[in-house]
Design a protein around this motif. Structure first.
Motif, mmCIF file in Angstrom:
data_model
loop_
_atom_site.group_PDB
_atom_site.id
_atom_site.type_symbol
_atom_site.label_atom_id
_atom_site.label_comp_id
_atom_site.label_asym_id
_atom_site.label_seq_id
_atom_site.Cartn_x
_atom_site.Cartn_y
_atom_site.Cartn_z
ATOM 1 N N UNK A 27 -16.546 3.285 18.958
ATOM 2 C CA UNK A 27 -15.915 4.532 18.527
ATOM 3 C C UNK A 27 -14.848 4.143 17.513
ATOM 4 N N UNK A 28 -14.978 4.643 16.296
ATOM 5 C CA UNK A 28 -14.063 4.284 15.198
ATOM 6 C C UNK A 28 -13.957 2.766 15.053
ATOM 7 N N UNK A 29 -15.109 2.105 15.189
ATOM 8 C CA UNK A 29 -15.171 0.667 14.968
ATOM 9 C C UNK A 29 -14.692 -0.189 16.135
ATOM 10 N N UNK A 30 -14.249 0.446 17.212
ATOM 11 C CA UNK A 30 -13.727 -0.276 18.378
ATOM 12 C C UNK A 30 -14.759 -0.218 19.502
ATOM 13 N N UNK A 31 -15.085 -1.365 20.098
ATOM 14 C CA UNK A 31 -16.053 -1.324 21.202
ATOM 15 C C UNK A 31 -15.481 -0.508 22.358
ATOM 16 N N UNK A 32 -16.385 0.101 23.133
ATOM 17 C CA UNK A 32 -15.930 0.955 24.235
ATOM 18 C C UNK A 32 -15.205 0.154 25.312
ATOM 19 N N UNK A 33 -15.591 -1.101 25.525
ATOM 20 C CA UNK A 33 -14.867 -1.894 26.526
ATOM 21 C C UNK A 33 -13.457 -2.218 26.032
ATOM 22 N N UNK A 34 -13.315 -2.479 24.737
ATOM 23 C CA UNK A 34 -11.979 -2.729 24.176
ATOM 24 C C UNK A 34 -11.141 -1.465 24.272
ATOM 25 N N UNK A 35 -11.750 -0.332 23.961
ATOM 26 C CA UNK A 35 -11.032 0.953 24.025
ATOM 27 C C UNK A 35 -10.549 1.235 25.448
ATOM 28 N N UNK A 36 -11.443 1.035 26.433
ATOM 29 C CA UNK A 36 -11.065 1.300 27.829
ATOM 30 C C UNK A 36 -9.927 0.384 28.267
ATOM 31 N N UNK A 37 -10.012 -0.892 27.893
ATOM 32 C CA UNK A 37 -8.960 -1.848 28.264
ATOM 33 C C UNK A 37 -7.647 -1.507 27.548
ATOM 34 N N UNK A 103 -16.301 2.108 30.978
ATOM 35 C CA UNK A 103 -16.340 2.158 29.512
ATOM 36 C C UNK A 103 -17.503 3.001 29.009
ATOM 37 N N UNK A 104 -18.052 3.881 29.867
ATOM 38 C CA UNK A 104 -19.147 4.731 29.366
ATOM 39 C C UNK A 104 -18.751 6.201 29.303
ATOM 40 N N UNK A 105 -17.437 6.468 29.203
ATOM 41 C CA UNK A 105 -16.939 7.836 29.012
ATOM 42 C C UNK A 105 -16.189 7.860 27.681
ATOM 43 N N UNK A 106 -16.923 8.023 26.570
ATOM 44 C CA UNK A 106 -16.319 7.816 25.251
ATOM 45 C C UNK A 106 -15.247 8.831 24.881
ATOM 46 N N UNK A 107 -15.169 9.951 25.632
ATOM 47 C CA UNK A 107 -14.136 10.951 25.329
ATOM 48 C C UNK A 107 -12.807 10.625 25.991
ATOM 49 N N UNK A 108 -12.753 9.569 26.783
ATOM 50 C CA UNK A 108 -11.525 9.239 27.516
ATOM 51 C C UNK A 108 -10.348 9.019 26.575
ATOM 52 N N UNK A 171 -6.103 14.241 44.951
ATOM 53 C CA UNK A 171 -5.917 15.349 44.010
ATOM 54 C C UNK A 171 -6.952 15.208 42.894
ATOM 55 N N UNK A 172 -7.677 16.297 42.607
ATOM 56 C CA UNK A 172 -8.668 16.287 41.527
ATOM 57 C C UNK A 172 -8.061 16.801 40.230
ATOM 58 N N UNK A 173 -8.332 16.135 39.132
ATOM 59 C CA UNK A 173 -7.812 16.528 37.816
ATOM 60 C C UNK A 173 -8.996 16.798 36.884
ATOM 61 N N UNK A 174 -8.949 17.934 36.198
ATOM 62 C CA UNK A 174 -10.064 18.324 35.334
ATOM 63 C C UNK A 174 -10.040 17.595 34.000
ATOM 64 N N UNK A 175 -11.214 17.169 33.557
ATOM 65 C CA UNK A 175 -11.402 16.585 32.225
ATOM 66 C C UNK A 175 -12.885 16.736 31.898
ATOM 67 N N UNK A 176 -13.301 17.985 31.546
ATOM 68 C CA UNK A 176 -14.723 18.290 31.411
ATOM 69 C C UNK A 176 -15.470 17.343 30.468
ATOM 70 N N UNK A 177 -14.801 16.881 29.393
ATOM 71 C CA UNK A 177 -15.484 16.023 28.424
ATOM 72 C C UNK A 177 -15.923 14.690 29.036
ATOM 73 N N UNK A 178 -15.270 14.296 30.119
ATOM 74 C CA UNK A 178 -15.615 13.015 30.730
ATOM 75 C C UNK A 178 -16.923 13.091 31.517
ATOM 76 N N UNK A 179 -17.464 14.310 31.641
ATOM 77 C CA UNK A 179 -18.782 14.453 32.239
ATOM 78 C C UNK A 179 -19.876 13.864 31.363
#
Length: 199
Positions: A27-37, A103-108, A171-179
């Motif tokens: 995403x924007x040139x950054x690997x998803x594992x790097x982004x998550x970390x 690292x498989x929720x790219x909207x995080x 406690x549940x927190x909504x973040x629909x894009x993470x679906x």
């Protein structure tokens, strides 16, 4: 911002349905594992573990510029639970909460992680998780007692059963894009169409 929570990036999966390592999609040139970390670090975590397995060398190399610890789940084929157990063992002496991300929720984004951390401080159980319909799941912040309970999980369920136990008090927190997670080529196409992944 320094915090006392630890964070775990679950990045050991084989991406079998996708056919290529989702951890290394960008995403924007950054690997998803790097982004998550990076987001885990940005949440103020005092320690960040990246659990690697499939393509372990490539995934570890992708985060080598970050202040994270890579731990190897050699049994990654047996499912997510093994990675959760390895993380729980590595954090056995950690007395504060632990943030789990994949690292498989790219909207995080970091805002949701901060929301979860805030909610966990208000929860009787000390735990908070992302709401998906009538269930909760990762990203999640778990109290040490819940992390200890995760040592008993098996298969591909990860933390799901522990988080969704009737008496869990999470406690549940909504973040629909993470679906939108990246299991199939169709998921990847959807994420690209929403600007969450590079074409």
């Amino acid at each position: 911002m320094s915090g006392s929570h630890a964070a775990v990036v679950l990045a050991a999966g084989g991406s079998t349905r996708l056919g290529r390592p989702k951890q290394l999609l960008t995403r924007e040139g950054e690997t998803l594992v790097h982004r998550a970390a990076r987001l885990a670090l940005a949440s103020g975590a005092s320690r960040v573990l990246v659990v690697v397995g499939a393509q372990a060398d490539d995934v570890a190399r992708a985060v080598s510029d970050l202040t994270v610890e890579c731990v190897v789940n050699a049994q990654w084929r047996t499912g997510l639970a093994g990675s959760v157990r390895i993380a729980a063992e590595a954090l056995a002496t950690h007395a504060e909460t632990t943030l789990f991300v994949t690292c498989d929720q790219p909207a995080l984004g970091v805002a949701h992680l901060l929301t979860l951390l805030d909610a966990s401080r208000r929860a009787p159980s000390g735990s908070a998780a992302t709401r998906f319909g009538d269930r909760v799941g990762i990203p999640a912040v778990v109290a040490p007692t819940m992390l200890h309970a995760a040592l008993a999980v098996q298969g591909d369920r990860g933390l799901r059963d522990v988080l969704n136990a009737a008496d869990a008090g999470v406690i549940g927190c909504d973040a629909p894009d993470l679906g939108v997670d990246l299991d199939t080529p169709a998921d990847v196409a959807l994420a690209i169409s929403r600007g969450w992944l590079d074409p």
